[in-house]
Design a protein around this motif. Sequence first.
Motif, PDB file in Angstrom:
ATOM      1  N   VAL A 107      -3.839  -0.602  -4.079  1.00  0.00           N
ATOM      2  CA  VAL A 107      -4.645   0.593  -3.828  1.00  0.00           C
ATOM      3  C   VAL A 107      -5.839   0.194  -2.978  1.00  0.00           C
ATOM      4  N   LEU A 151       0.835  -1.205   0.000  1.00  0.00           N
ATOM      5  CA  LEU A 151       0.000   0.000   0.000  1.00  0.00           C
ATOM      6  C   LEU A 151       0.868   1.253   0.000  1.00  0.00           C
ATOM      7  N   GLY A 191       2.430   1.807  -3.338  1.00  0.00           N
ATOM      8  CA  GLY A 191       1.504   2.105  -4.416  1.00  0.00           C
ATOM      9  C   GLY A 191       1.218   0.937  -5.342  1.00  0.00           C
TER      10      GLY A 191
END
Length: 64
Positions: free
Chosen positions: A19, A13, A16
Amino acid sequence: MILQPTFLVGDDLAAGTLVELMPEFHSIELGIYAIYPTRKHVSPKVRALVDFLAGHFEQTRSDW
């Protein structure tokens, strides 16, 4: 879509690569229990382990 604890997917997370789709939804909280035969005669090793685990999970709870 998956439902996983942040200690498993937190790095992804943050990077990235995953999501969060529905941040307003949360799973139920589950307890962790230490089960041993009796409270009267808990061995020092068992007491030390239970105390360690309680302290560890209390500190890391926000990471979950």
